[in-house]
Design a protein around this motif. Structure first.
Motif, PDB file in Angstrom:
ATOM      1  N   LEU A  37     -11.726 -22.277  47.397  1.00 21.79           N
ATOM      2  CA  LEU A  37     -12.019 -20.840  47.393  1.00 21.79           C
ATOM      3  C   LEU A  37     -11.027 -20.079  46.530  1.00 21.79           C
ATOM      4  O   LEU A  37      -9.813 -20.259  46.688  1.00 21.79           O
ATOM      5  CB  LEU A  37     -11.907 -20.288  48.821  1.00 21.79           C
ATOM      6  N   PRO A 113      -0.687 -21.200  52.198  1.00 26.82           N
ATOM      7  CA  PRO A 113      -2.161 -21.111  52.235  1.00 26.82           C
ATOM      8  C   PRO A 113      -2.700 -21.047  53.663  1.00 26.82           C
ATOM      9  O   PRO A 113      -3.785 -20.519  53.894  1.00 26.82           O
ATOM     10  CB  PRO A 113      -2.617 -22.407  51.543  1.00 26.82           C
ATOM     11  N   ALA A 114      -1.935 -21.565  54.626  1.00 32.91           N
ATOM     12  CA  ALA A 114      -2.408 -21.538  56.016  1.00 32.91           C
ATOM     13  C   ALA A 114      -2.481 -20.108  56.554  1.00 32.91           C
ATOM     14  O   ALA A 114      -3.149 -19.852  57.555  1.00 32.91           O
ATOM     15  CB  ALA A 114      -1.481 -22.369  56.898  1.00 32.91           C
ATOM     16  N   ARG A 115      -1.785 -19.158  55.908  1.00 31.43           N
ATOM     17  CA  ARG A 115      -1.789 -17.765  56.375  1.00 31.43           C
ATOM     18  C   ARG A 115      -2.901 -16.934  55.724  1.00 31.43           C
ATOM     19  O   ARG A 115      -3.079 -15.766  56.055  1.00 31.43           O
ATOM     20  CB  ARG A 115      -0.435 -17.086  56.075  1.00 31.43           C
ATOM     21  N   ILE A 116      -3.611 -17.535  54.776  1.00 27.97           N
ATOM     22  CA  ILE A 116      -4.709 -16.813  54.130  1.00 27.97           C
ATOM     23  C   ILE A 116      -5.774 -16.476  55.173  1.00 27.97           C
ATOM     24  O   ILE A 116      -6.059 -17.279  56.056  1.00 27.97           O
ATOM     25  CB  ILE A 116      -5.315 -17.681  52.994  1.00 27.97           C
ATOM     26  N   ARG A 117      -6.336 -15.265  55.087  1.00 30.71           N
ATOM     27  CA  ARG A 117      -7.421 -14.883  55.984  1.00 30.71           C
ATOM     28  C   ARG A 117      -8.744 -15.313  55.371  1.00 30.71           C
ATOM     29  O   ARG A 117      -9.023 -15.013  54.209  1.00 30.71           O
ATOM     30  CB  ARG A 117      -7.448 -13.363  56.207  1.00 30.71           C
ATOM     31  N   LEU A 118      -9.535 -16.001  56.154  1.00 32.12           N
ATOM     32  CA  LEU A 118     -10.871 -16.393  55.723  1.00 32.12           C
ATOM     33  C   LEU A 118     -11.839 -15.444  56.426  1.00 32.12           C
ATOM     34  O   LEU A 118     -12.042 -15.536  57.644  1.00 32.12           O
ATOM     35  CB  LEU A 118     -11.147 -17.841  56.111  1.00 32.12           C
ATOM     36  N   VAL A 119     -12.385 -14.533  55.662  1.00 28.56           N
ATOM     37  CA  VAL A 119     -13.149 -13.429  56.244  1.00 28.56           C
ATOM     38  C   VAL A 119     -14.652 -13.677  56.110  1.00 28.56           C
ATOM     39  O   VAL A 119     -15.140 -13.905  54.993  1.00 28.56           O
ATOM     40  CB  VAL A 119     -12.783 -12.097  55.552  1.00 28.56           C
ATOM     41  N   ARG A 120     -15.336 -13.615  57.229  1.00 27.33           N
ATOM     42  CA  ARG A 120     -16.789 -13.768  57.185  1.00 27.33           C
ATOM     43  C   ARG A 120     -17.405 -12.382  57.078  1.00 27.33           C
ATOM     44  O   ARG A 120     -17.118 -11.502  57.885  1.00 27.33           O
ATOM     45  CB  ARG A 120     -17.286 -14.485  58.438  1.00 27.33           C
ATOM     46  N   ALA A 128     -11.749 -15.488  50.884  1.00 27.48           N
ATOM     47  CA  ALA A 128     -10.346 -15.741  51.229  1.00 27.48           C
ATOM     48  C   ALA A 128      -9.494 -14.579  50.743  1.00 27.48           C
ATOM     49  O   ALA A 128      -9.617 -14.150  49.591  1.00 27.48           O
ATOM     50  CB  ALA A 128      -9.880 -17.041  50.585  1.00 27.48           C
ATOM     51  N   GLU A 164      -1.279  -9.248  63.341  1.00 22.23           N
ATOM     52  CA  GLU A 164      -0.914 -10.650  63.588  1.00 22.23           C
ATOM     53  C   GLU A 164       0.144 -11.095  62.591  1.00 22.23           C
ATOM     54  O   GLU A 164      -0.056 -12.047  61.837  1.00 22.23           O
ATOM     55  CB  GLU A 164      -2.144 -11.549  63.473  1.00 22.23           C
TER      56      GLU A 164
END
Lengths: 192, 64
Positions: A37, A113-120, A128, A164
């Motif tokens: 992404l 990269p684990a802190r990236i927000r994956l937004v639906r 992302a 968060e």
């Protein structure tokens, strides 16, 4: 008391929703082609984390796969703004009045990269978005470099509205992006 | 990655804005002055502005 019109201001703007929804479709197609992404950064990320009117008419992405992303954009109505062949090409959407460009191959060193927000989005697509800690640190880094007041103001709003936050990660990112000039404690003082 | 829906983000922000006394506002985030835009970025924003003007309307996002 707020009026119904004012209460709408606590929602994302319709044009922002439309933009994210369309960009999520583009990003989904990138993934369907087995590429990672792209990540949305810059003013659009600020708007996502604040629901303020911070987005200018362009959406900046980070991905090393420029060609794939840029090949897909025209399928979703984006048109070239300048001549093909440049490494970093620019596009605009004629009815959304939205520009899109890839601004970098990679996120800043140290970004997690684990802190990236994956937004639906409402349409079901996913997009992302750069971690809020990184966006705050980026704004502070720009302020540390050239003293633009709006960058400090954005960093403060992002910090105050974040729900968060990983404070240890934020501290690291602030120190990295400001070359040690700023810390989380200093940001907290400014925000108080 | 941390998954979230746009609606959930909207709900969280509305709650935080209310707690901070920012309810009903959209002007709480200072806009970019644009003084540090690259020439390429300026061209892109101008192209968007010109296209909207040619259609007799105002761009849907800020181009200045």
């Amino acid at each position: 008391m707020t009026s119904p019109e004012e209460e709408k201001h606590d929602e994302f703007r319709s044009e922002f929703r439309e933009a994210l929804s369309l960009l999520a479709q583009v990003c989904d197609e990138v993934v369907r082609r087995w590429y990672p992404l792209p990540v949305l950064v810059g003013g659009a990320a600020v708007e996502f984390y604040t629901s303020g009117d911070a987005m200018t008419a362009d959406a900046d992405f980070v991905t090393p796969y420029h060609d794939v992303f840029e090949e897909i954009l025209p399928k979703y109505g984006f048109v070239f703004v300048d001549r093909p062949g440049r490494r970093m090409r620019r596009f605009r959407h004629p009815s959304l009045d939205l520009g899109v460009e890839v601004v970098s191959d990679d996120l800043y060193p140290g970004s997690d990269p684990a802190r990236i927000r994956l937004v639906r989005t409402a349409g079901g697509g996913r997009i992302a978005i750069y971690p809020v800690e990184d966006v705050i640190a980026d704004r502070l880094g720009q302020y540390a470099e050239d003293s633009r007041a709006e960058m400090l103001g954005q960093a403060i709003q992002l910090y105050q509205l974040a729900t968060e936050l990983d404070e240890a990660y934020l501290e690291t990112r602030i120190r990295d992006q400001t070359h040690g000039d700023w810390s989380l404690a200093r940001l907290k003082e400014e925000a108080a | 990655m941390i998954e979230i829906t746009l609606e959930e983000q909207e709900r969280r922000l509305a709650q935080r804005k209310a707690e901070l006394g920012l309810k009903g506002r959209r002007d709480h985030v200072p806009a970019n002055s644009g003084t540090h835009r690259t020439p390429e970025k300026r061209e892109l924003l101008q192209a968007i502005q010109d296209a909207a003007t040619a259609q007799g309307r105002v761009p849907r996002f800020r181009t200045s």
